[in-house]
Design a protein around this motif. Structure first.
Motif, PDB file in Angstrom:
ATOM      1  N   GLU A  24     -10.125   1.658  -2.968  1.00  0.00           N
ATOM      2  CA  GLU A  24      -9.449   2.819  -2.669  1.00  0.00           C
ATOM      3  C   GLU A  24      -9.917   3.280  -1.380  1.00  0.00           C
ATOM      4  O   GLU A  24     -10.962   3.092  -0.868  1.00  0.00           O
ATOM      5  CB  GLU A  24      -9.525   4.033  -3.622  1.00  0.00           C
ATOM      6  CG  GLU A  24      -8.557   5.047  -3.498  1.00  0.00           C
ATOM      7  CD  GLU A  24      -7.291   4.514  -3.499  1.00  0.00           C
ATOM      8  OE1 GLU A  24      -6.791   3.666  -2.534  1.00  0.00           O
ATOM      9  OE2 GLU A  24      -6.356   5.257  -4.381  1.00  0.00           O
ATOM     10  N   ARG A  25      -8.679   3.987  -0.333  1.00  0.00           N
ATOM     11  CA  ARG A  25      -9.224   4.303   0.548  1.00  0.00           C
ATOM     12  C   ARG A  25      -9.173   6.159   0.455  1.00  0.00           C
ATOM     13  O   ARG A  25     -10.148   6.569   0.990  1.00  0.00           O
ATOM     14  CB  ARG A  25      -7.890   4.143   1.766  1.00  0.00           C
ATOM     15  CG  ARG A  25      -8.004   4.671   3.161  1.00  0.00           C
ATOM     16  CD  ARG A  25      -8.980   4.125   3.719  1.00  0.00           C
ATOM     17  NE  ARG A  25      -8.911   2.696   4.080  1.00  0.00           N
ATOM     18  CZ  ARG A  25      -8.209   1.978   5.038  1.00  0.00           C
ATOM     19  NH1 ARG A  25      -7.377   2.771   5.768  1.00  0.00           N
ATOM     20  NH2 ARG A  25      -8.028   0.737   5.314  1.00  0.00           N
ATOM     21  N   THR A  26      -8.112   6.664   0.483  1.00  0.00           N
ATOM     22  CA  THR A  26      -8.028   8.061   0.252  1.00  0.00           C
ATOM     23  C   THR A  26      -8.016   8.544  -0.899  1.00  0.00           C
ATOM     24  O   THR A  26      -7.308   8.179  -1.937  1.00  0.00           O
ATOM     25  CB  THR A  26      -6.932   8.756   1.230  1.00  0.00           C
ATOM     26  OG1 THR A  26      -6.863   8.203   2.444  1.00  0.00           O
ATOM     27  CG2 THR A  26      -7.039  10.247   1.339  1.00  0.00           C
ATOM     28  N   PRO A  27      -9.005   9.401  -1.529  1.00  0.00           N
ATOM     29  CA  PRO A  27     -10.008  10.247  -0.671  1.00  0.00           C
ATOM     30  C   PRO A  27     -11.525   9.436  -0.580  1.00  0.00           C
ATOM     31  O   PRO A  27     -12.455  10.258  -0.196  1.00  0.00           O
ATOM     32  CB  PRO A  27     -10.120  11.549  -1.061  1.00  0.00           C
ATOM     33  CG  PRO A  27      -9.620  11.389  -2.611  1.00  0.00           C
ATOM     34  CD  PRO A  27      -8.922  10.147  -2.814  1.00  0.00           C
ATOM     35  N   GLY A  35     -12.262  13.877   8.842  1.00  0.00           N
ATOM     36  CA  GLY A  35     -12.352  12.881   8.246  1.00  0.00           C
ATOM     37  C   GLY A  35     -11.835  12.189   6.861  1.00  0.00           C
ATOM     38  O   GLY A  35     -11.683  10.940   6.374  1.00  0.00           O
ATOM     39  N   LYS A  36     -11.434  13.102   6.239  1.00  0.00           N
ATOM     40  CA  LYS A  36     -10.789  12.853   4.568  1.00  0.00           C
ATOM     41  C   LYS A  36      -9.675  12.307   4.748  1.00  0.00           C
ATOM     42  O   LYS A  36      -9.275  11.590   3.777  1.00  0.00           O
ATOM     43  CB  LYS A  36     -10.947  14.340   3.881  1.00  0.00           C
ATOM     44  CG  LYS A  36     -12.114  14.893   3.510  1.00  0.00           C
ATOM     45  CD  LYS A  36     -12.193  15.932   2.900  1.00  0.00           C
ATOM     46  CE  LYS A  36     -13.404  16.617   2.653  1.00  0.00           C
ATOM     47  NZ  LYS A  36     -13.357  18.164   1.881  1.00  0.00           N
ATOM     48  N   VAL A  37      -8.822  12.573   5.805  1.00  0.00           N
ATOM     49  CA  VAL A  37      -7.467  11.759   5.893  1.00  0.00           C
ATOM     50  C   VAL A  37      -7.535  11.336   7.516  1.00  0.00           C
ATOM     51  O   VAL A  37      -8.249  11.771   8.402  1.00  0.00           O
ATOM     52  CB  VAL A  37      -6.134  12.710   5.623  1.00  0.00           C
ATOM     53  CG1 VAL A  37      -6.248  13.170   4.327  1.00  0.00           C
ATOM     54  CG2 VAL A  37      -6.055  13.973   6.359  1.00  0.00           C
ATOM     55  N   SER A  84       1.118  -0.942   0.119  1.00  0.00           N
ATOM     56  CA  SER A  84       0.176  -0.158  -0.033  1.00  0.00           C
ATOM     57  C   SER A  84       0.855   1.144   0.188  1.00  0.00           C
ATOM     58  O   SER A  84       2.197   0.964   0.045  1.00  0.00           O
ATOM     59  CB  SER A  84      -0.823   0.077   1.264  1.00  0.00           C
ATOM     60  OG  SER A  84      -0.154  -0.072   2.385  1.00  0.00           O
ATOM     61  N   GLY A  85       0.276   2.445   0.013  1.00  0.00           N
ATOM     62  CA  GLY A  85       1.165   3.669  -0.004  1.00  0.00           C
ATOM     63  C   GLY A  85       0.480   4.520   1.055  1.00  0.00           C
ATOM     64  O   GLY A  85      -0.613   4.563   1.235  1.00  0.00           O
ATOM     65  N   VAL A  86       1.356   5.319   1.516  1.00  0.00           N
ATOM     66  CA  VAL A  86       1.045   6.095   2.809  1.00  0.00           C
ATOM     67  C   VAL A  86       1.607   7.614   2.323  1.00  0.00           C
ATOM     68  O   VAL A  86       2.846   7.858   2.001  1.00  0.00           O
ATOM     69  CB  VAL A  86       1.775   5.660   3.990  1.00  0.00           C
ATOM     70  CG1 VAL A  86       1.403   6.683   5.033  1.00  0.00           C
ATOM     71  CG2 VAL A  86       0.766   4.504   4.481  1.00  0.00           C
ATOM     72  N   ILE A  87       0.851   8.517   2.419  1.00  0.00           N
ATOM     73  CA  ILE A  87       1.404  10.204   2.796  1.00  0.00           C
ATOM     74  C   ILE A  87       1.097  10.470   4.005  1.00  0.00           C
ATOM     75  O   ILE A  87      -0.178  10.518   4.645  1.00  0.00           O
ATOM     76  CB  ILE A  87       0.620  11.101   1.927  1.00  0.00           C
ATOM     77  CG1 ILE A  87       1.132  10.608   0.332  1.00  0.00           C
ATOM     78  CG2 ILE A  87       0.899  12.358   2.191  1.00  0.00           C
ATOM     79  CD1 ILE A  87       2.540  11.207  -0.154  1.00  0.00           C
ATOM     80  N   GLY A 113      -2.904   9.974   4.571  1.00  0.00           N
ATOM     81  CA  GLY A 113      -3.812   9.519   3.632  1.00  0.00           C
ATOM     82  C   GLY A 113      -3.118   8.147   2.994  1.00  0.00           C
ATOM     83  O   GLY A 113      -2.151   7.836   3.095  1.00  0.00           O
ATOM     84  N   VAL A 114      -4.183   7.222   2.657  1.00  0.00           N
ATOM     85  CA  VAL A 114      -3.744   5.731   1.985  1.00  0.00           C
ATOM     86  C   VAL A 114      -4.205   5.432   0.659  1.00  0.00           C
ATOM     87  O   VAL A 114      -5.231   5.889   0.449  1.00  0.00           O
ATOM     88  CB  VAL A 114      -4.020   4.873   3.062  1.00  0.00           C
ATOM     89  CG1 VAL A 114      -3.674   3.368   2.835  1.00  0.00           C
ATOM     90  CG2 VAL A 114      -3.598   5.085   4.513  1.00  0.00           C
TER      91      VAL A 114
END
Length: 498
Positions: free
Chosen positions: A343-346, A278-280, A262-265, A295-296
């Protein structure tokens, strides 16, 4: 020379690092353990497998030639977040641990939303998602009432390992923030949330800072690990918080980009009142009185791995990526959205699936590879864009994981994020962050920031290129339209999926 140990309790394996006062990793050891998927969407592990693996890995370090356990001053932990360990009155697990990637709790998430309404975000600062701990607690209570009747207290994965080694029950704020039971800004278990779901305060362990000294090794575990019984044990933190510490994300303006499966910011925050609606995700940091927004992207590196497995199974990643740097930004008008597993974010959408948009007869495989790399980075840029739109200043992004192994991809990140991107000389992620918490706890440094100046070493730096930045700005606007344009189509396709 004195040493500390960082224990990184991951989903597939535990990794332990022996680190000296210069931040040099002197030795490391790893042990894997099984995962169980008894039904579709279920993901569980035996909590004592984590303990056995950790003990074996520590023993490997202490048995190394010339190693004197007396010079190992402290040990701390990083752990996979959200996993539910339920203990009975004797302090033993009453069932397998339910992991962060278990998705059985959709109905419990809706129950949490109906019960708490707007209070959910105002208290816990995060939406109800299947990965979090409270939905798992409710699922066990509703589906295994006889088991839940035995439960006296819950822990998270690393906290259970530390409990076994020390006999002490604690949880740090950074991991507690991922339970949906913590008042994140107030740094306390939320009585309002506990009351809403008829849970007792005694069901939750005592809360401590990540660098807090929480005990010493019990004699039997000192003997089994080969460590001294005088070794200091510190609480540690959630894997993302420790990954941030191990990458030096400890002050305003610094952001982490991690591209693994996965990827993370992840961006540092010092304002507990910051509201992203709650968006991130918004969690407590492993650094005292600090926070981070995150965010993911669910299928970041996985998207590239999927393409390789499907179309280039007998090639190395170097062979797959050959020539990518010769393709101009935009991949010849080919766009990829990395929604292979939702998908997770957003969007937080489990039904959406990936797309290639703009396929042309002139495109070759290398265009598809570049489009995948760009699409993953566009997805991560959705989180960067959300943070900036909320007033967040991002002047440097530290890139780790698979996305930091390719110079072409690092430059791509700088161009799409439109900011300086740096790699690390010796990337050790959450394990190093855990070791830094031990080093700080042992008094080697006056702060985690001072520790980072010694332990975290930057390598190459990539500056955004003006022409590429402009190209990607236009493409990103197109990319952002793909989700809304394909959402209904993907809903219609659901009955036909494998």
């Amino acid at each position: 020379m004195s040493y500390v140990i960082g224990v990184d309790l991951g989903t597939s394996a535990v990794k332990v690092l022996l680190v000296d006062k210069n931040g040099t990793v002197a030795a490391e050891a790893t042990r894997s353990y099984p995962m169980f998927h008894e039904q579709t969407g279920w993901s569980e592990q035996r909590a004592d497998d984590w303990v056995d693996g950790t003990i074996a890995a520590l023993r490997e370090l202490t048995e190394a030639e010339g190693m004197d356990a007396a010079v190992i001053e402290g040990i701390s932990f990083s752990g996979q977040m959200h996993g539910l360990v339920l203990l009975n009155g004797e302090g033993n697990p009453i069932r397998n641990a339910i992991l962060w990637n278990d998705t059985r709790t959709t109905e419990q998430c809706r129950e949490i939303e109906r019960t708490l309404g707007e209070k959910l975000l105002s208290i816990t600062r995060n939406p109800a998602l299947e990965g979090f701990t409270l939905p798992k607690i409710l699922w066990v209570r509703e589906n295994e009432p006889e088991v839940f009747a035995q439960a006296e207290l819950f822990l998270l994965p690393k906290d259970y390992v530390r409990y076994r080694l020390t006999g002490e029950l604690h949880m740090d704020y950074s991991d507690a923030a991922g339970t949906l039971l913590l008042d994140v800004a107030g740094k306390a278990w939320s009585g309002e949330v506990l009351d809403a779901f008829e849970l007792q305060a005694s069901f939750c362990p005592s809360l401590v800072e990540s660098h807090s000294l929480v005990g010493m090794l019990l004699p039997q575990y000192a003997e089994r690990t080969g460590l001294s019984a005088a070794t200091k044990v510190f609480a540690g933190g959630a894997d993302n918080a420790c990954g941030a510490i191990g990458s030096g994300i400890l002050s305003e303006g610094l952001t982490l980009c991690s591209i693994g499966t996965s990827g993370v910011i992840l961006a540092y925050e010092n304002d507990k009142s910051k509201d992203y609606a709650g968006k991130v995700h918004f969690f407590n940091h492993g650094q005292e009185n600090s926070f981070y927004a995150m965010g993911v992207t669910l299928a970041a590196g996985y998207s590239l791995s999927w393409f390789k497995k499907t179309f280039a199974a007998n090639e190395s990643f170097d062979e797959l990526l050959a020539g990518v740097g010769e393709v101009r930004p935009g991949a010849g008008g080919l766009l990829f959205t990395p929604y292979l597993v939702g998908e997770r974010t957003p969007y937080a959408d489990a039904a959406i699936r990936a797309s290639f948009i703009g396929v042309d007869g002139a495109h070759e495989r290398v265009h598809f590879v570049r489009a995948i790399m760009e699409g993953i980075t566009f997805s991560l840029n959705e989180s960067v864009d959300l943070l900036r739109s909320s007033g967040k200043q991002i002047h440097t992004i530290v890139s780790i994981g698979g996305g930091a192994q390719s110079p072409e991809w690092l430059q791509m990140q700088a161009d799409i994020f439109n900011t300086t991107v740096v790699a690390l000389e010796n990337e050790q992620g959450p394990g190093l962050g855990a070791a830094m918490l031990a080093a700080y706890g042992c008094g080697w440094f006056d702060s985690l920031s001072e520790c980072a100046e010694v332990f975290v070493k930057h390598a190459e730096s990539y500056a955004p290129q003006a022409d590429a930045v402009q190209t990607y700005k236009g493409l990103f606007r197109v990319y952002q339209q793909v989700y809304t344009q394909t959402r209904e189509l993907n809903q219609d396709l659901m009955p036909y999926r494998l």
